[in-house]
Design a protein around this motif. Structure first.
Motif, PDB file in Angstrom:
ATOM      1  N   LEU A  32      35.178  26.349  48.654  1.00 31.50           N
ATOM      2  CA  LEU A  32      35.496  26.055  47.257  1.00 31.50           C
ATOM      3  C   LEU A  32      36.932  26.461  46.933  1.00 31.50           C
ATOM      4  O   LEU A  32      37.657  25.723  46.259  1.00 31.50           O
ATOM      5  N   GLY A  33      37.366  27.597  47.456  1.00 32.22           N
ATOM      6  CA  GLY A  33      38.751  28.027  47.261  1.00 32.22           C
ATOM      7  C   GLY A  33      39.740  27.054  47.878  1.00 32.22           C
ATOM      8  O   GLY A  33      40.781  26.753  47.291  1.00 32.22           O
ATOM      9  N   GLU A  34      39.406  26.553  49.046  1.00 34.07           N
ATOM     10  CA  GLU A  34      40.270  25.564  49.713  1.00 34.07           C
ATOM     11  C   GLU A  34      40.334  24.273  48.909  1.00 34.07           C
ATOM     12  O   GLU A  34      41.399  23.676  48.754  1.00 34.07           O
ATOM     13  N   HIS A  35      39.209  23.853  48.363  1.00 34.86           N
ATOM     14  CA  HIS A  35      39.178  22.641  47.523  1.00 34.86           C
ATOM     15  C   HIS A  35      40.092  22.828  46.303  1.00 34.86           C
ATOM     16  O   HIS A  35      40.885  21.945  45.978  1.00 34.86           O
ATOM     17  N   ARG A  36      39.983  23.986  45.650  1.00 38.24           N
ATOM     18  CA  ARG A  36      40.823  24.238  44.462  1.00 38.24           C
ATOM     19  C   ARG A  36      42.295  24.283  44.852  1.00 38.24           C
ATOM     20  O   ARG A  36      43.146  23.775  44.127  1.00 38.24           O
ATOM     21  N   ARG A  37      42.601  24.880  45.991  1.00 36.13           N
ATOM     22  CA  ARG A  37      43.996  24.971  46.436  1.00 36.13           C
ATOM     23  C   ARG A  37      44.563  23.582  46.718  1.00 36.13           C
ATOM     24  O   ARG A  37      45.656  23.244  46.269  1.00 36.13           O
ATOM     25  N   ILE A  38      43.804  22.760  47.440  1.00 34.80           N
ATOM     26  CA  ILE A  38      44.265  21.412  47.788  1.00 34.80           C
ATOM     27  C   ILE A  38      44.507  20.563  46.545  1.00 34.80           C
ATOM     28  O   ILE A  38      45.488  19.826  46.454  1.00 34.80           O
ATOM     29  N   LYS A  42      42.700  25.413  38.793  1.00 38.34           N
ATOM     30  CA  LYS A  42      42.306  26.791  38.541  1.00 38.34           C
ATOM     31  C   LYS A  42      40.787  26.848  38.494  1.00 38.34           C
ATOM     32  O   LYS A  42      40.114  25.824  38.373  1.00 38.34           O
ATOM     33  N   PHE A  43      40.250  28.063  38.565  1.00 38.06           N
ATOM     34  CA  PHE A  43      38.805  28.243  38.549  1.00 38.06           C
ATOM     35  C   PHE A  43      38.168  27.567  37.335  1.00 38.06           C
ATOM     36  O   PHE A  43      37.155  26.891  37.449  1.00 38.06           O
ATOM     37  N   GLN A  44      38.766  27.725  36.155  1.00 35.44           N
ATOM     38  CA  GLN A  44      38.211  27.171  34.921  1.00 35.44           C
ATOM     39  C   GLN A  44      38.262  25.647  34.889  1.00 35.44           C
ATOM     40  O   GLN A  44      37.498  25.019  34.175  1.00 35.44           O
ATOM     41  N   PRO A  78      27.355  40.186  41.167  1.00 41.57           N
ATOM     42  CA  PRO A  78      28.495  41.019  40.771  1.00 41.57           C
ATOM     43  C   PRO A  78      28.522  41.215  39.257  1.00 41.57           C
ATOM     44  O   PRO A  78      28.178  40.306  38.501  1.00 41.57           O
ATOM     45  N   GLU A  79      28.930  42.403  38.838  1.00 44.75           N
ATOM     46  CA  GLU A  79      29.040  42.689  37.414  1.00 44.75           C
ATOM     47  C   GLU A  79      30.494  42.540  36.990  1.00 44.75           C
ATOM     48  O   GLU A  79      31.396  42.793  37.763  1.00 44.75           O
ATOM     49  N   GLY A  80      30.693  42.124  35.763  1.00 42.63           N
ATOM     50  CA  GLY A  80      32.050  42.004  35.232  1.00 42.63           C
ATOM     51  C   GLY A  80      32.678  40.684  35.638  1.00 42.63           C
ATOM     52  O   GLY A  80      32.048  39.785  36.167  1.00 42.63           O
ATOM     53  N   GLU A  81      33.955  40.583  35.397  1.00 45.51           N
ATOM     54  CA  GLU A  81      34.705  39.361  35.649  1.00 45.51           C
ATOM     55  C   GLU A  81      35.018  39.246  37.134  1.00 45.51           C
ATOM     56  O   GLU A  81      35.547  40.156  37.748  1.00 45.51           O
ATOM     57  N   THR A  82      34.688  38.098  37.729  1.00 49.65           N
ATOM     58  CA  THR A  82      34.949  37.907  39.160  1.00 49.65           C
ATOM     59  C   THR A  82      36.181  37.055  39.408  1.00 49.65           C
ATOM     60  O   THR A  82      36.690  37.021  40.509  1.00 49.65           O
ATOM     61  N   HIS A  83      36.656  36.343  38.382  1.00 52.20           N
ATOM     62  CA  HIS A  83      37.864  35.504  38.516  1.00 52.20           C
ATOM     63  C   HIS A  83      38.795  35.772  37.344  1.00 52.20           C
ATOM     64  O   HIS A  83      38.396  35.668  36.194  1.00 52.20           O
ATOM     65  N   SER A  84      40.020  36.089  37.638  1.00 47.86           N
ATOM     66  CA  SER A  84      41.001  36.375  36.607  1.00 47.86           C
ATOM     67  C   SER A  84      41.358  35.114  35.835  1.00 47.86           C
ATOM     68  O   SER A  84      41.410  34.017  36.403  1.00 47.86           O
ATOM     69  N   ASP A  85      41.634  35.260  34.546  1.00 45.67           N
ATOM     70  CA  ASP A  85      42.080  34.143  33.722  1.00 45.67           C
ATOM     71  C   ASP A  85      43.558  33.863  33.896  1.00 45.67           C
ATOM     72  O   ASP A  85      44.069  32.851  33.445  1.00 45.67           O
ATOM     73  N   GLU A  86      44.254  34.775  34.545  1.00 40.96           N
ATOM     74  CA  GLU A  86      45.688  34.617  34.739  1.00 40.96           C
ATOM     75  C   GLU A  86      45.986  33.851  36.011  1.00 40.96           C
ATOM     76  O   GLU A  86      45.167  33.742  36.889  1.00 40.96           O
ATOM     77  N   ASP A  87      47.205  33.326  36.105  1.00 43.95           N
ATOM     78  CA  ASP A  87      47.637  32.603  37.321  1.00 43.95           C
ATOM     79  C   ASP A  87      47.767  33.522  38.481  1.00 43.95           C
ATOM     80  O   ASP A  87      48.125  34.586  38.514  1.00 43.95           O
TER      81      ASP A  87
END
Length: 87
Positions: A32-38, A42-44, A78-87
């Protein structure tokens, strides 16, 4: 099996297309990370997510929300935020 599904969160489109299937959450996260990079997303912005499916599946199949879970039963969530909203 872990699957990456295309999910627009549209209630009128309950079938979710499976993009890829993985044995572990780690390999699914890597894919999934590779797909987003290509695609430069961003995660959102990405309409793809990882889910757990009990039945035998393959890429190109479709599943309904009743057929998948966000987390595998017994898997630590996981508890809390797993992906930052920042770049």
């Amino acid at each position: 099996m872990y699957a990456i599904i295309f999910d627009e969160h549209d209630m009128e489109k309950p079938l979710k297309r499976i993009s890829s299937v993985h044995r572990t959450r780690q390999t699914a996260e890597t894919a999934l990370g590779e797909h987003r990079r290509i695609h430069g997303k961003k995660f959102q912005e990405c309409n793809m997510r990882i889910v757990w499916v009990e039945k035998k599946i393959k890429a190109g199949d479709s599943v309904t929300p009743a057929q998948f879970e966000t987390w595998r039963p017994g898997e630590p969530v996981p508890e809390g935020e797993t992906h930052s909203d920042e770049d």
